[in-house]
Enzyme design. Structure first.
Site, PDB file in Angstrom:
ATOM      1  N   ASP A   5     -22.932  -7.257 -83.270  1.00  9.59           N
ATOM      2  CA  ASP A   5     -22.691  -8.675 -83.580  1.00  9.59           C
ATOM      3  C   ASP A   5     -21.335  -9.155 -83.052  1.00  9.59           C
ATOM      4  OD1 ASP A   5     -25.034  -8.263 -84.906  1.00  9.59           O
ATOM      5  OD2 ASP A   5     -24.350  -9.009 -86.839  1.00  9.59           O
TER       6      ASP A   5
ATOM      7  N   ASP B 116     -27.447  -6.447 -81.013  1.00  6.52           N
ATOM      8  CA  ASP B 116     -27.526  -7.908 -81.252  1.00  6.52           C
ATOM      9  C   ASP B 116     -26.187  -8.593 -81.016  1.00  6.52           C
ATOM     10  OD1 ASP B 116     -30.103  -7.272 -82.146  1.00  6.52           O
ATOM     11  OD2 ASP B 116     -29.484  -7.180 -84.244  1.00  6.52           O
TER      12      ASP B 116
END
Length: 669
Positions: free
Chosen positions: A488, A515
């Site tokens: 992230d 991600d």
């Protein structure tokens, strides 16, 4: 927090000194047109540099003995009326006061009292104080007055200024004052009066015009004042250009005196006057049509070198040894022949100065967050936070109430200026982990590195997400920036699912593993390098994107004209998966990767499911990618040429307001 001093900016005079050659070519240096006041070659250009007209740092005597920083460290406020200006100027705490438009002062000729630790600066080139005076009382210190026009307190018939005392600026027994890039015109007595033992003063790049008594220094028998006067234009004035009485040190260089008022007065029409026991040095100035260009009392000293006299008459006194300014500070001299072109162009208010206030970290504010906090809520004017090279270990929030900020690293490279922290999501949630959060609209970050250096390997946590950057604002631009993290790294989001925020990332670097480019904002990444970090697996090292685009928004993530690199094993990395936060069915990922180089680490089936949602129901596509990771397969949806024509940077970012940050960014490189 550690940091390094900010670098000095080059002064425009370095480039514009070439004007001297042009002036010579036009004949202004020819015999009969202009004459050097000393033998040619005696005025060497110094290798040292003074402050640029475009910097926010005082130079000359105002830079000594602790320097002059004005309202640095205080709040930035914008005023449009007399009451607000008077309130902030007289406050006990420091302020940076932006004057926007014309502020009319009543009663006519009244004072606006300015107390210590203030910067008063015109916004753009339109800030004006009309019919009034800025007044610094005894004991005032650390004041900057820049980029203003102060005008029109003249009383008809009082040319000699004997019945009123309506100056533009008057100061008595003050210290550390910088007067820069102002225009003073048509006032009641003097334009600028620096009086009664004031010390550490610099007066630079101002325009004095349409007046009798321009600029006086002194009004005391003590010999204390130290003053630098450079790059000023005196035009349409009669006397005090300046008059320096009992100054310990008066350094005048690169000033331009022209179009002197000619009323036949044989004594009180003059240029520079070294009075009393003043020690004055004049260098590389230009006197055009001036009676008594420079003169000295018998008790004073005056050294002149390198100036040009054109169509002048009267006294040109020079005696004594005065002093060497370089014993006190460094500076550079522009050639005297270039002075008219330089000074007429760059004196007085400049749009480039007042358009955006610069708040310096760590010079004006100890931390980046402190500088952000100084920006007023509801700010409608551009504010630059200039961050000096160094590593700033802090968390930064730009709240939604503080738009129109440019966060700019001043180092040579983006790696020179790093904002970093080490919070994981386990200690405050995903949003709370972000090193930097941008909730405001119209924010640009340039030439910086944002990092979250939480060490995943050192601690086992349930919640290893660790954001370097989270945005929720609209019209956010990142130019020449780096985002460092693992899971992230970069989240581009919006205030709510159905709100569309836009983010433009150009010429940047992003790294991570799981991600690490994610969220629901419309996000364009162009001409950038994206690094897929290996987690040590031979088959599953992570996911580049995790978009959560609102189903009503056709534009999610666009990665274009970029390069994806990795040292992860072949066939071990996904390009993305669809994120439905909280199982939200209306969050349907949209990702397009086009015209981009992909490494062998990318799987031949690069899209995958997430939390029970199939990637096939998302809006994933590629177009004209290349490299070993771009091999075609049945699991790689490709855009047609026709569809690709409607999936450009402009299509993603334009919105209803026609936003074109890519056009502006192209001019900054």
């Amino acid at each position: 927090m550690t940091h390094f001093p900010s670098k000095r900016l080059p002064r425009p005079g370095v480039v514009l000194a070439a004007v001297a050659g042009l002036l010579a070519a036009l004949g202004l240096g020819a015999a009969g047109q202009a004459k050097a006041a000393v033998e040619p070659g005696t005025a060497a250009v110094a290798p040292a540099s003074s402050a640029s007209p475009w910097t926010d740092r005082a130079h000359g005597f105002a830079s000594l003995a602790g320097g002059t920083t004005g309202g640095a460290g205080g709040r930035v406020v914008t005023v449009t009326d007399q009451a607000s200006l008077a309130r902030y100027a007289a406050a006990e705490e420091p302020y940076v006061i932006r004057v926007k438009g014309a502020v009319a002062v009543e009663p006519f000729g009244s004072d606006i009292v300015v107390t210590s630790n203030k910067t008063i600066i015109g916004a753009g080139d339109t800030g004006e104080i009309v019919h009034g005076e800025l007044h610094l009382n005894p004991g005032t210190h650390n004041v900057i007055i820049r980029n203003l026009t102060i005008r029109d307190s003249y009383v008809e018939g009082d040319w000699d200024g004997k019945t009123t005392d309506f100056d533009a600026i008057q100061m008595d027994t003050v210290d550390h004052v910088w007067i820069d890039h102002n225009r003073f015109t048509h006032m009641g007595d003097g334009l600028l009066d620096i009086r009664k033992d004031s010390q550490y003063i610099t007066v630079s790049a101002n325009r004095f015009d349409d007046h009798n008594k321009a600029f006086g220094i002194g009004w005391t028998t003590n010999v204390l004042t130290q003053i630098t006067i450079d790059h000023n234009w005196f035009t349409g004035t009669k006397q005090r250009n300046p008059s320096a009485d009992n100054c310990a040190y008066a350094h005048l260089y690169n000033n331009y005196l022209s179009a002197q008022v000619a009323d036949g007065d044989p004594v009180w029409t003059y240029g520079n006057w070294s009075r009393g026991h003043t020690k004055m040095v004049i260098e590389n100035s230009y006197f055009d049509g001036i009676q008594h260009p420079y003169q000295a009392d018998a008790t004073a000293e005056l050294v002149q070198r390198g100036s040009i006299l054109r169509n002048t008459s009267g006294r040109t006194d020079a005696w004594g040894t005065a002093f060497d300014p370089r014993d006190f500070y460094t500076y550079r001299l522009d050639p005297a022949a270039a002075v008219p072109a330089l000074v007429t162009r760059f004196s007085g208010p400049q749009k480039q100065i007042g358009d955006a206030v610069a708040l310096h970290v760590p010079g004006d504010y100890p931390t980046v967050q402190a500088a952000v906090d100084a920006v007023p809520d509801g700010n409608s004017d551009d504010v630059t936070i200039a961050v000096a090279p160094g590593t700033y270990r802090e968390k930064v929030l730009i709240p939604a109430t503080k738009p129109n900020i440019l966060l700019r690293g001043t180092g040579h490279d983006r790696s020179d200026t790093v904002i970093v922290y080490d919070t994981p999501a386990a200690y405050g949630g995903s949003t709370g982990s972000a090193t930097v959060r941008i909730a405001a609209n119209d924010v640009t970050a340039r030439n910086l590195t944002f990092s979250n250096d939480f060490d995943e390997a050192a601690v086992e946590l349930n919640g290893e997400q660790a954001l370097a950057m989270k945005t929720t604002g609209d019209r956010i631009v990142f130019e020449n920036t780096a985002f460092l993290g693992n899971q992230d790294t970069l989240m581009t989001d919006s205030p709510k699912l159905t709100a569309v925020s836009r983010v433009y990332v150009r010429d940047s670097y992003i790294e991570g593993d799981v991600d690490f480019v994610y969220g629901r904002a419309t996000t364009v990444i162009e001409r950038s390098v994206i690094r897929l970090l290996s987690r040590g697996s031979t088959t599953d090292n992570g996911y580049l994107t995790a978009a959560s685009t609102w189903t009503g928004n056709p534009h999610g993530f666009l990665i274009t004209r970029s390069k994806v690199v990795s040292d992860a094993p072949e066939q071990s990395f996904h390009l993305g998966r669809p994120w439905h936060p909280g199982g939200e069915p209306a969050a349907v990922a949209q990702v397009l990767i086009r015209d981009t180089e992909l490494p062998a680490a990318v799987k031949s089936s690069p899209w995958t499911d997430m939390s029970g949602f199939s990637w096939r129901d998302a809006r994933f596509a590629e177009y004209r990618n290349h490299g070993p990771g771009a091999a075609a397969s049945a699991d790689r949806p490709q855009l047609s040429d026709a569809d690709a024509e409607a999936r450009t940077v402009a299509d993603y970012l334009a919105g209803a307001d026609g936003w074109e940050p890519y056009a502006r960014a192209a001019t900054t490189h």
